[in-house]
Design an enzyme around this catalytic site. Sequence first.
Site, mmCIF file in Angstrom:
data_model
loop_
_atom_site.group_PDB
_atom_site.id
_atom_site.type_symbol
_atom_site.label_atom_id
_atom_site.label_comp_id
_atom_site.label_asym_id
_atom_site.label_seq_id
_atom_site.Cartn_x
_atom_site.Cartn_y
_atom_site.Cartn_z
ATOM 1 N N ARG A 47 -3.710 6.715 0.911
ATOM 2 C CA ARG A 47 -4.244 7.970 1.466
ATOM 3 C C ARG A 47 -3.303 8.722 2.395
ATOM 4 O O ARG A 47 -3.594 9.844 2.775
ATOM 5 C CB ARG A 47 -5.563 7.688 2.179
ATOM 6 C CG ARG A 47 -6.700 7.442 1.208
ATOM 7 C CD ARG A 47 -7.860 6.792 1.898
ATOM 8 N NE ARG A 47 -7.473 5.489 2.388
ATOM 9 C CZ ARG A 47 -8.235 4.713 3.153
ATOM 10 N NH1 ARG A 47 -9.400 5.127 3.548
ATOM 11 N NH2 ARG A 47 -7.803 3.532 3.542
ATOM 12 N N ASP B 43 -6.876 -3.297 -6.840
ATOM 13 C CA ASP B 43 -7.361 -3.890 -5.590
ATOM 14 C C ASP B 43 -7.603 -5.376 -5.813
ATOM 15 O O ASP B 43 -7.915 -5.793 -6.929
ATOM 16 C CB ASP B 43 -8.656 -3.217 -5.139
ATOM 17 C CG ASP B 43 -8.885 -3.450 -3.653
ATOM 18 O OD1 ASP B 43 -8.322 -2.708 -2.843
ATOM 19 O OD2 ASP B 43 -9.597 -4.421 -3.299
ATOM 20 N N ARG C 254 -8.131 11.321 -5.381
ATOM 21 C CA ARG C 254 -9.355 10.682 -4.882
ATOM 22 C C ARG C 254 -10.471 11.678 -4.556
ATOM 23 O O ARG C 254 -11.636 11.285 -4.478
ATOM 24 C CB ARG C 254 -9.028 9.827 -3.651
ATOM 25 C CG ARG C 254 -8.394 8.497 -3.956
ATOM 26 C CD ARG C 254 -9.405 7.443 -4.392
ATOM 27 N NE ARG C 254 -10.188 6.969 -3.258
ATOM 28 C CZ ARG C 254 -11.427 7.296 -2.987
ATOM 29 N NH1 ARG C 254 -12.065 8.117 -3.789
ATOM 30 N NH2 ARG C 254 -12.047 6.814 -1.941
ATOM 31 N N ARG D 54 0.826 -1.219 0.000
ATOM 32 C CA ARG D 54 0.000 0.000 0.000
ATOM 33 C C ARG D 54 0.856 1.263 0.000
ATOM 34 O O ARG D 54 0.519 2.242 0.677
ATOM 35 C CB ARG D 54 -0.940 0.038 1.207
ATOM 36 C CG ARG D 54 -1.948 -1.077 1.234
ATOM 37 C CD ARG D 54 -3.300 -0.594 0.726
ATOM 38 N NE ARG D 54 -4.251 -1.684 0.713
ATOM 39 C CZ ARG D 54 -5.209 -1.845 1.634
ATOM 40 N NH1 ARG D 54 -5.348 -0.960 2.592
ATOM 41 N NH2 ARG D 54 -6.011 -2.859 1.551
HETATM 42 O O1 CP3 Z 1 0.140 -1.638 -2.401
HETATM 43 C C1 CP3 Z 1 -0.230 -0.747 -3.210
HETATM 44 O O2 CP3 Z 1 0.153 0.435 -3.154
HETATM 45 C C2 CP3 Z 1 -1.125 -1.176 -4.363
HETATM 46 C C3 CP3 Z 1 -2.504 -1.008 -4.168
HETATM 47 C C4 CP3 Z 1 -3.339 -1.946 -3.327
HETATM 48 C C5 CP3 Z 1 -4.571 -1.513 -2.787
HETATM 49 N N1 CP3 Z 1 -5.209 -2.595 -2.257
HETATM 50 C C6 CP3 Z 1 -5.057 -0.136 -2.846
HETATM 51 C C7 CP3 Z 1 -6.141 0.288 -1.945
HETATM 52 C C8 CP3 Z 1 -3.201 -3.301 -3.038
HETATM 53 C C9 CP3 Z 1 -2.033 -4.228 -3.314
HETATM 54 C C10 CP3 Z 1 -4.399 -3.700 -2.367
HETATM 55 C C11 CP3 Z 1 -4.665 -5.091 -1.949
HETATM 56 C C12 CP3 Z 1 -5.784 -5.349 -1.050
HETATM 57 N N2 CP3 Z 1 -7.035 -4.814 -1.064
HETATM 58 C C13 CP3 Z 1 -5.747 -6.312 -0.009
HETATM 59 C C14 CP3 Z 1 -4.572 -7.211 0.285
HETATM 60 C C15 CP3 Z 1 -3.587 -6.512 1.145
HETATM 61 C C16 CP3 Z 1 -4.046 -6.313 2.552
HETATM 62 O O3 CP3 Z 1 -4.213 -5.145 2.938
HETATM 63 O O4 CP3 Z 1 -4.238 -7.319 3.267
HETATM 64 C C17 CP3 Z 1 -6.998 -6.303 0.633
HETATM 65 C C18 CP3 Z 1 -7.411 -7.158 1.798
HETATM 66 C C19 CP3 Z 1 -7.817 -5.371 -0.066
HETATM 67 C C20 CP3 Z 1 -9.234 -5.054 0.215
HETATM 68 C C21 CP3 Z 1 -9.390 -3.636 0.552
HETATM 69 N N3 CP3 Z 1 -9.308 -2.608 -0.354
HETATM 70 C C22 CP3 Z 1 -9.651 -3.065 1.826
HETATM 71 C C23 CP3 Z 1 -9.821 -3.835 3.112
HETATM 72 C C24 CP3 Z 1 -9.727 -1.686 1.648
HETATM 73 C C25 CP3 Z 1 -10.106 -0.630 2.666
HETATM 74 C C26 CP3 Z 1 -8.908 -0.175 3.363
HETATM 75 C C27 CP3 Z 1 -9.136 1.118 4.069
HETATM 76 O O5 CP3 Z 1 -8.215 1.405 4.844
HETATM 77 O O6 CP3 Z 1 -10.128 1.799 3.844
HETATM 78 C C28 CP3 Z 1 -9.463 -1.413 0.298
HETATM 79 C C29 CP3 Z 1 -9.396 -0.098 -0.325
HETATM 80 C C30 CP3 Z 1 -8.066 0.348 -0.828
HETATM 81 N N4 CP3 Z 1 -7.257 -0.418 -1.629
HETATM 82 C C31 CP3 Z 1 -7.464 1.617 -0.627
HETATM 83 C C32 CP3 Z 1 -6.243 1.577 -1.333
HETATM 84 C C33 CP3 Z 1 -5.263 2.688 -1.476
HETATM 85 C C34 CP3 Z 1 -8.056 2.786 0.144
HETATM 86 C C35 CP3 Z 1 -9.356 3.206 -0.439
HETATM 87 C C36 CP3 Z 1 -9.509 4.645 -0.833
HETATM 88 O O7 CP3 Z 1 -8.644 5.270 -1.490
HETATM 89 O O8 CP3 Z 1 -10.587 5.176 -0.506
#
Ligand code: CP3
Length: 366
Positions: A43, A88, A52, A39
Amino acid sequence: MSQENNDNKNNEFPELKNDTFLKACRGEEVPYVPVWIMRQAGRYLPEFKSVRADVDFFSVCRTPELACKVTLQPLDRFPLDAAIIFSDILVVPQAMGIEVQMIPGKGPFFPNPIRTIEDLSRVQFPVDVNKELGYVFDALTLTRKRLEGRVPLIGFTGAPWTLMTYCIEGSGGTTMSNSKSWLYKYPTESHKFLSMLTRVCIDYLFGQIKAGAQALQIFDSWSNELSPAMFKEYCLPYLVQIGKEIKAVHPEIPLICFAKGSNFALEDLSKSGAYDVLGIDWTIEPSVARQMVGERVSLQGNLDPCVLYCGDKVIRDQTQKMLESFGSTKRLIANLGHGMHPTHPIEGPESYVKAVHELSKQMINK
Ligand code: CP3
């Protein structure tokens, strides 16, 4: 199929200038320990928040120009050794016809989760990944070009069990009682669902390689919910299938498996021959992980993300401890044990990347 992905564009991509990460994946000598951060685009970066502010989350994922832009943002700030495509794991359920929304402040939400085994008939399968996920392939191709060979580009997918959990629970942060009881109550249907997800993940990863991904990570973020016996039955075979099918065609592409918190599985995964690198979180001492996997694989991890709140001195001290515990700078990729938090200060990753590079250089040159 999008025009961009009709053939392998590898010859047309700029020459790679920093291959430290790829070398560490393969266990080759490196001048310093490479580092990237899960990640790393997100944000905590004001420039990400400003993108965003105007566009919802999945629209950023679906717009190659924007996905490329935010992928490159952390690289313009920190000397990271790899980029990871902005997307994602939940784009895979979307490709299977399951609606997923991203609710600001709450995270993923599935309005119609797969609750009953009858609901499985709503899942679209097989999936034409070029049609449903071509936008990710286009983002990869564009980003690989725009990177101009600065660092390698990592592609990724969620692992079958983690994706199945989301599809059944309908959101994160639950007790997992629905998805876990599926495994006990409906083993046949659970294997069926996991097999479907595995097929889509494999096709998706092949498409990512064709589009320009130079390494791939499989995120099994919820594997730690399963007992060793359940992991062996419902995670391991699918993780191994994914790694083996990709390796059979693309032995040159490093594969990373991050089965978060499933420390007991490290030995089996390292002996499977399906992965080059295993990710670990902070719940295992690096020296113990190294002992479990021997020299069979590289390790990736594992600083507690919360260290990045604590200022330069603490970050440097904890990084030193971590590097020493791994026991060697070889076969090692520095990362966090999980992703960046939205509340992290910019100075956190800045100090961490600097500390990994400086301290590992000192260790190598000693
Ligand atoms: O690593 C990176 O920079 C690449 C981008 C990436 C995102 N999600 C961007 C994201 C990657 C590799 C993921 C994988 C992902 N997504 C996982 C596996 C990794 C982990 O964290 O265990 C999982 C479980 C998800 C599912 C997911 N997507 C969740 C639980 C959330 C909410 C998180 C939150 O803090 O709100 C997301 C959204 C998400 N994916 C965001 C980002 C930058 C934030 C959402 C936003 O910008 O509003």
